[in-house]
Design an enzyme around this catalytic site. Sequence first.
Site, PDB file in Angstrom:
ATOM      1  N   LYS A 148       1.487   3.817  -3.168  1.00 20.91           N
ATOM      2  CA  LYS A 148       1.024   5.202  -3.082  1.00 20.91           C
ATOM      3  C   LYS A 148       2.168   6.179  -3.339  1.00 20.91           C
ATOM      4  CE  LYS A 148      -3.441   5.163  -2.120  1.00 20.91           C
ATOM      5  NZ  LYS A 148      -4.430   5.894  -2.937  1.00 20.91           N
ATOM      6  N   PRO A 154       2.999   1.922  12.332  1.00 19.35           N
ATOM      7  CA  PRO A 154       3.709   3.108  12.832  1.00 19.35           C
ATOM      8  C   PRO A 154       3.344   3.410  14.277  1.00 19.35           C
ATOM      9  CG  PRO A 154       1.978   3.738  11.307  1.00 19.35           C
ATOM     10  CD  PRO A 154       2.081   2.254  11.229  1.00 19.35           C
ATOM     11  N   GLN A 180       0.219   3.712  21.147  1.00 17.70           N
ATOM     12  CA  GLN A 180       0.424   4.228  19.804  1.00 17.70           C
ATOM     13  C   GLN A 180      -0.514   5.422  19.599  1.00 17.70           C
ATOM     14  OE1 GLN A 180      -0.799   1.150  20.729  1.00 17.70           O
ATOM     15  NE2 GLN A 180      -0.523  -0.291  19.055  1.00 17.70           N
ATOM     16  N   THR A 181      -0.080   6.401  18.831  1.00 13.52           N
ATOM     17  CA  THR A 181      -0.925   7.579  18.626  1.00 13.52           C
ATOM     18  C   THR A 181      -1.349   7.709  17.160  1.00 13.52           C
ATOM     19  OG1 THR A 181       0.849   9.163  18.127  1.00 13.52           O
ATOM     20  CG2 THR A 181       0.318   8.784  20.462  1.00 13.52           C
ATOM     21  N   ARG A 182      -2.510   8.328  16.995  1.00 14.41           N
ATOM     22  CA  ARG A 182      -3.036   8.662  15.680  1.00 14.41           C
ATOM     23  C   ARG A 182      -3.777   9.985  15.787  1.00 14.41           C
ATOM     24  NH1 ARG A 182      -0.240   5.033  14.941  1.00 14.41           N
ATOM     25  NH2 ARG A 182      -0.504   3.132  13.705  1.00 14.41           N
ATOM     26  N   ARG A 237     -10.297  -1.105  10.890  1.00 12.81           N
ATOM     27  CA  ARG A 237      -9.710   0.132  11.400  1.00 12.81           C
ATOM     28  C   ARG A 237     -10.161   0.376  12.834  1.00 12.81           C
ATOM     29  NH1 ARG A 237      -9.533   4.060   6.048  1.00 12.81           N
ATOM     30  NH2 ARG A 237     -10.851   2.589   4.923  1.00 12.81           N
ATOM     31  N   VAL A 238      -9.353   1.102  13.578  1.00 11.28           N
ATOM     32  CA  VAL A 238      -9.522   1.134  15.027  1.00 11.28           C
ATOM     33  C   VAL A 238     -10.871   1.715  15.456  1.00 11.28           C
ATOM     34  CG1 VAL A 238      -8.281   3.347  15.265  1.00 11.28           C
ATOM     35  CG2 VAL A 238      -8.414   1.769  17.197  1.00 11.28           C
ATOM     36  N   TYR A 260       0.816  -1.210   0.000  1.00  7.23           N
ATOM     37  CA  TYR A 260       0.000   0.000   0.000  1.00  7.23           C
ATOM     38  C   TYR A 260       0.851   1.262   0.000  1.00  7.23           C
ATOM     39  CZ  TYR A 260      -3.619   3.352   1.346  1.00  7.23           C
ATOM     40  OH  TYR A 260      -4.476   4.439   1.386  1.00  7.23           O
TER      41      TYR A 260
END
Length: 313
Positions: free
Chosen positions: A148, A273, A208-210, A185-186, A144
């Site tokens: 991209k 990530p 983990q952060t988003r 997805r979360v 992916y």
Amino acid sequence: MTINLVTGGTGFLGSNLIEHLIKKNQKVICLDNNITGNINNLKKWKNDKRLEIIEHDIVDPIFIKADRIWHLACPASPKIYKLDPIKTAKTSFLGTLNMLELAEKLNIKIFHASTSEIYGNPREHPQQESYWGSVNPIGIRACYNESKRISETLCFDFKRMFNTNIRIARIFNTYGPKMDQDDGRVISNFIVQALKSKPLKVYGNGNQTRSFCYVKDLIIGINKLMESNYYAPINLGNPEEFTINQIAKMIRDMTNPELEVLYEPLSLENDDPERRMPDIKLAKKILDWKPTISIKDGLSKTINWFRKNIDFE
């Protein structure tokens, strides 16, 4: 009447974009193979003369007359795009090539939906458009993020060779109505688990952060980009950073405060990530755009949509 060609139009972002364009009284030709999209996302408009739906795989070339191309076709959920990584890479590369060739033939503007995934597991935080990324080219997510990245290369090569009128948005995590409940997805995972009274599953330690952008904000952003004269990549996302634990707690508190949160090991090959958040100074300056819908308001709207549309079987 403006004729918009939207690839991936039955998917989450595509269907929200199509609704926005139809409400602006524009004609839309939706192009999708419906493998990861859902035709029911467009059921509200199925008898509307402003919408035409064509079932087609953009890996194969096609000629359609249009005034603009909005190229969004490609599986975006890791759970989905990992199932057939070769098909994912072909869809992204060949699909983008085919749409750029069509834009060049018709001499029309083309919007390309790129992604924050091109930054990989970033060593710069927050991520600016000038950052080249830290991507594992042989990792499980590479089908992916690498496809991209080459798609952005294609856009710029068409710009340099044919002066193709390109627009590129690097889209960060987006959520809202019309998300697929099984896309992995979360936010959709947590909401579906909560509404089914199941424990919320967090992978890893949850630190983990988003950053999460409500879909209506994003659609406004990509429209502003399409109308602008700016052709270089631009970040579109919400610059507020949350841990996965914080998101789980918010959704639990808004649905069922008694729910348990379960922690499961994160696979070493997951290549996920650790941090991801956009720097949107450029979007503010060039597009006069920033998200306006708070995470709590956005989650509330999304939860209400899932309550009405979830499959409880």
